[in-house]
Design a protein around this motif. Structure first.
Motif, PDB file in Angstrom:
ATOM      1  N   PRO A 110       8.058  -6.676  14.760  1.00 30.98           N
ATOM      2  CA  PRO A 110       9.466  -6.402  14.491  1.00 30.98           C
ATOM      3  C   PRO A 110      10.723  -7.666  14.965  1.00 30.98           C
ATOM      4  N   ASP A 111       9.458  -8.132  15.215  1.00 33.49           N
ATOM      5  CA  ASP A 111      10.863  -9.558  16.569  1.00 33.49           C
ATOM      6  C   ASP A 111      10.138 -10.814  15.110  1.00 33.49           C
ATOM      7  N   LEU A 112       9.810 -10.186  14.376  1.00 33.81           N
ATOM      8  CA  LEU A 112       9.595 -11.798  13.562  1.00 33.81           C
ATOM      9  C   LEU A 112      10.406 -11.165  12.047  1.00 33.81           C
ATOM     10  N   GLN A 113      10.665 -10.088  12.048  1.00 41.67           N
ATOM     11  CA  GLN A 113      10.775  -9.544  10.081  1.00 41.67           C
ATOM     12  C   GLN A 113      12.679  -9.841  10.476  1.00 41.67           C
ATOM     13  N   PRO A 114      13.326  -9.983   9.174  1.00 40.85           N
ATOM     14  CA  PRO A 114      14.552  -9.849   9.096  1.00 40.85           C
ATOM     15  C   PRO A 114      15.286  -8.902   9.575  1.00 40.85           C
ATOM     16  N   GLY A 115      16.748  -9.015  10.183  1.00 39.17           N
ATOM     17  CA  GLY A 115      16.815  -7.865  11.355  1.00 39.17           C
ATOM     18  C   GLY A 115      15.813  -6.843  12.380  1.00 39.17           C
ATOM     19  N   GLY A 116      14.920  -7.111  12.950  1.00 33.17           N
ATOM     20  CA  GLY A 116      13.886  -6.798  13.495  1.00 33.17           C
ATOM     21  C   GLY A 116      13.398  -5.590  12.899  1.00 33.17           C
ATOM     22  N   LYS A 117      13.552  -4.997  12.195  1.00 34.75           N
ATOM     23  CA  LYS A 117      12.847  -3.879  11.481  1.00 34.75           C
ATOM     24  C   LYS A 117      11.641  -3.901  11.299  1.00 34.75           C
ATOM     25  N   PRO A 118      10.805  -2.528  11.411  1.00 30.07           N
ATOM     26  CA  PRO A 118       9.417  -3.145  11.145  1.00 30.07           C
ATOM     27  C   PRO A 118       8.669  -4.168   9.853  1.00 30.07           C
ATOM     28  N   PRO A 119       7.831  -3.908  10.412  1.00 32.93           N
ATOM     29  CA  PRO A 119       6.729  -4.871   9.095  1.00 32.93           C
ATOM     30  C   PRO A 119       6.609  -3.398   7.897  1.00 32.93           C
ATOM     31  N   VAL A 120       6.441  -4.292   6.967  1.00 35.70           N
ATOM     32  CA  VAL A 120       6.027  -3.344   5.901  1.00 35.70           C
ATOM     33  C   VAL A 120       4.828  -3.675   5.500  1.00 35.70           C
ATOM     34  N   SER A 121       4.051  -2.255   5.116  1.00 37.10           N
ATOM     35  CA  SER A 121       2.581  -2.063   4.299  1.00 37.10           C
ATOM     36  C   SER A 121       2.209  -1.631   3.344  1.00 37.10           C
ATOM     37  N   ALA A 122       1.193  -0.491   2.097  1.00 40.08           N
ATOM     38  CA  ALA A 122       0.986   0.007   1.822  1.00 40.08           C
ATOM     39  C   ALA A 122       1.146   1.020   2.200  1.00 40.08           C
ATOM     40  N   ASN A 179      -8.499 -11.218   4.889  1.00 36.38           N
ATOM     41  CA  ASN A 179      -8.164 -11.021   6.673  1.00 36.38           C
ATOM     42  C   ASN A 179      -7.069  -9.647   6.598  1.00 36.38           C
ATOM     43  N   ASN A 180      -7.158  -8.729   5.962  1.00 35.64           N
ATOM     44  CA  ASN A 180      -6.675  -7.244   6.062  1.00 35.64           C
ATOM     45  C   ASN A 180      -4.864  -7.843   5.542  1.00 35.64           C
ATOM     46  N   TYR A 181      -4.203  -8.652   4.950  1.00 34.42           N
ATOM     47  CA  TYR A 181      -2.960  -8.736   4.672  1.00 34.42           C
ATOM     48  C   TYR A 181      -2.624  -7.924   4.098  1.00 34.42           C
ATOM     49  N   LEU A 182      -1.289  -8.207   2.918  1.00 31.63           N
ATOM     50  CA  LEU A 182      -0.825  -7.157   2.911  1.00 31.63           C
ATOM     51  C   LEU A 182      -1.764  -7.419   1.221  1.00 31.63           C
ATOM     52  N   LEU A 183      -1.810  -8.025   0.357  1.00 29.92           N
ATOM     53  CA  LEU A 183      -2.505  -7.660  -0.864  1.00 29.92           C
ATOM     54  C   LEU A 183      -4.009  -6.717  -0.855  1.00 29.92           C
ATOM     55  N   GLU A 184      -4.676  -6.983   0.288  1.00 29.07           N
ATOM     56  CA  GLU A 184      -5.687  -6.289   0.664  1.00 29.07           C
ATOM     57  C   GLU A 184      -5.575  -5.386   1.215  1.00 29.07           C
ATOM     58  N   GLN A 185      -4.194  -5.019   2.192  1.00 30.59           N
ATOM     59  CA  GLN A 185      -3.731  -3.820   2.286  1.00 30.59           C
ATOM     60  C   GLN A 185      -4.010  -2.368   1.713  1.00 30.59           C
ATOM     61  N   PHE A 186      -2.994  -3.277   0.387  1.00 30.83           N
ATOM     62  CA  PHE A 186      -2.901  -2.848  -0.893  1.00 30.83           C
ATOM     63  C   PHE A 186      -4.334  -2.079  -1.658  1.00 30.83           C
ATOM     64  N   VAL A 187      -5.630  -3.208  -1.475  1.00 30.76           N
ATOM     65  CA  VAL A 187      -6.938  -3.269  -1.801  1.00 30.76           C
ATOM     66  C   VAL A 187      -8.175  -1.787  -1.384  1.00 30.76           C
ATOM     67  N   ARG A 188      -7.993  -2.062   0.023  1.00 28.66           N
ATOM     68  CA  ARG A 188      -8.817  -1.247   0.726  1.00 28.66           C
ATOM     69  C   ARG A 188      -8.140  -0.108   0.603  1.00 28.66           C
ATOM     70  N   ASP A 189      -9.101   1.193   0.773  1.00 29.31           N
ATOM     71  CA  ASP A 189      -8.645   2.588   0.874  1.00 29.31           C
ATOM     72  C   ASP A 189      -8.485   3.105   2.152  1.00 29.31           C
ATOM     73  N   SER A 190      -8.926   2.858   3.162  1.00 25.71           N
ATOM     74  CA  SER A 190      -8.268   2.955   4.450  1.00 25.71           C
ATOM     75  C   SER A 190      -6.784   2.950   5.202  1.00 25.71           C
ATOM     76  N   THR A 191      -6.164   1.789   4.524  1.00 28.12           N
ATOM     77  CA  THR A 191      -4.952   1.389   4.544  1.00 28.12           C
ATOM     78  C   THR A 191      -4.324   1.412   3.796  1.00 28.12           C
ATOM     79  N   ASN A 204      -5.699   1.730  -9.760  1.00 31.40           N
ATOM     80  CA  ASN A 204      -4.220   1.838  -9.028  1.00 31.40           C
ATOM     81  C   ASN A 204      -3.923   1.218  -7.184  1.00 31.40           C
ATOM     82  N   ARG A 205      -4.873   1.066  -6.749  1.00 34.00           N
ATOM     83  CA  ARG A 205      -4.968   0.005  -5.425  1.00 34.00           C
ATOM     84  C   ARG A 205      -4.813  -1.694  -5.838  1.00 34.00           C
TER      85      ARG A 205
END
Ligand SMILES: Cc1cc2nc3c(=O)[nH]c(=O)nc-3n(C[C@H](O)[C@H](O)[C@H](O)COP(=O)(O)O)c2cc1C
Length: 374
Positions: A110-122, A179-191, A204-205
């Motif tokens: 959150p410290d690095l995000q606009p408005g201190g909001k939580p980061p986003v993910s899949a 390296n498990n950033y956003l695109l890979e967070q969508f690709v992998r079924d664990s995330t 779909n992933r």
């Protein structure tokens, strides 16, 4: 060695490269609080222009994409202007440079995000480990799962970033899907536990990453100047396998990528920075042969190993990450058999020109030609 086939010129698609050496993307966290790279970054990249191709450090496509302090962006005019100075310098030194397009997703804080909001993910799944904030390392938090109707906005951010990279004069772009950033967070079924059209089946992933590839190749007039980075075998940021069937998931990904005529796939072979061995069951060789474009191998390579990989037909280009930190003249060192220096970790992330653009070559300072705008 001077006659090494790795050091001979090669043509890959539309690019004529001086050699098969690629400078891997390296986050160095030296940009300012607005994500603008410093002027001395032009020296740093210019000194390394003897590589066949430089892939510049991961660069945030939007304020929401930021996951590490002091990393650069490519959404504002000031950022584009600074990058164009870097690109001009690399070109003035006969180099080629691509930009790596990045959205960190949940690997943020959150410290690095606009408005201190939580980061986003899949999905709302907390990563292991800590985030590099301006106040030091802080534990990762549980991210917010993106709403279905937010995804086109992120694709649009990639489109704008690709346009800006073109404006800055880059020779091409690399989509960071590793390296498990956003695109890979969508690709992998664990995330990715989504139940909308962006989750569930492999098709779909892959939908969101492929929408990004479509947007970026649209901007660049096809895939000739677009590459993608993948890490099918890496377990980072944790220690557990990140997909229940990596061969099926990444096989389908590569088949779909073949439809875009991409210049290359840049694969992290094994676990990033740890081992070249893939976890059991991940068949990197099969994945490599499935891709129709060029293949950049990476992870723990030496010149000797690269020569063996080339002779065996396992890769076309070879990227070096850590060796480029303290060896601006890595190509020269490979050609002469000179020792390769190591950069202490204290210099990897953050700081100024010290430990960054002041490493000498084997024969003293590496000269850089600077070209001012005409
Ligand atoms: C300081 C540092 C920063 C890195 N930053 C990035 C990055 O921005 N993007 C990326 O895809 N990989 C990044 N990596 C991973 C490297 O590109 C490379 O995959 C890894 O270091 C393994 O290659 P090597 O054994 O030649 O160092 C980074 C690695 C290091 C050491």
């Amino acid at each position: 060695m001077p006659n090494s086939p790795i050091l001979q010129p090669v043509t890959i698609g539309a690019l004529n490269l001086k050699n098969r050496i690629v400078m891997a993307p390296l986050t160095r966290s030296r940009s300012d609080n607005d994500g603008v790279p410093p002027d001395f970054a032009a020296d740093y990249y210019g000194q390394r222009a003897s590589a066949g191709l430089i892939i510049a450090e991961a660069t945030n496509i939007s304020p929401q994409a930021v996951g590490y302090a002091y990393t650069p962006g490519i959404w504002s005019d000031a950022q584009v202007e600074s990058w164009s100075r870097i690109v001009r310098t690399v070109h003035a030194n006969d180099g080629l440079i691509f930009l790596q397009l990045w959205h960190t997703g949940r690997i943020s804080h959150p410290d690095l995000q606009p408005g201190g909001k939580p980061p986003v993910s899949a999905s709302a799944i907390k990563p292991e480990g800590t985030a590099f904030t301006r106040e030091g390392m802080k534990p990762h938090v549980t991210p917010r799962a993106l709403e279905t109707d937010e995804i086109p906005g992120i694709v649009a951010d990639y489109r704008r970033a690709a346009e800006n990279a073109k404006r800055a004069g880059f020779d091409g772009v690399e989509i960071h899907s590793a390296n498990n950033y956003l695109l890979e967070q969508f690709v992998r079924d664990s995330t990715n536990r989504r139940t909308d059209r962006y989750g569930g089946s492999i098709e779909n992933r892959l939908r969101f990453p492929l929408e990004v590839v479509q947007a970026v190749t649209d901007v660049w007039g096809g895939g000739e100047r677009v590459g993608i980075r993948i890490s099918p075998a890496t377990t980072q940021p944790g220690e557990t396998p990140l997909d229940s069937d990596p061969n099926a998931t990444y096989g389908a990904y590569i088949d779909a990528l073949n439809g875009f005529g991409l210049l290359y796939v840049h694969a992290i072979e094994g676990v990033t920075q740890q081992t070249r061995d893939a976890p059991e069951g991940v068949d990197l060789a099969a994945l490599r042969h499935r891709f129709k474009g060029a293949y950049i191998g990476n992870n723990g390579l030496t010149l000797d190993l690269a020569e063996k990989e080339l002779a065996a037909g396992r890769a076309d280009l070879f990227s070096f990450g850590r060796p480029y930190l303290a060896n601006p003249d890595l190509v020269e060192r490979f050609a002469t058999g000179a020792p390769v220096a190591e950069a202490p970790k204290a210099y990897w992330y953050g700081g100024g020109a010290n430990g960054y653009s002041d490493w000498p070559g084997i024969n003293g300072p590496v000269p850089v030609r600077r070209r001012e705008p005409v």
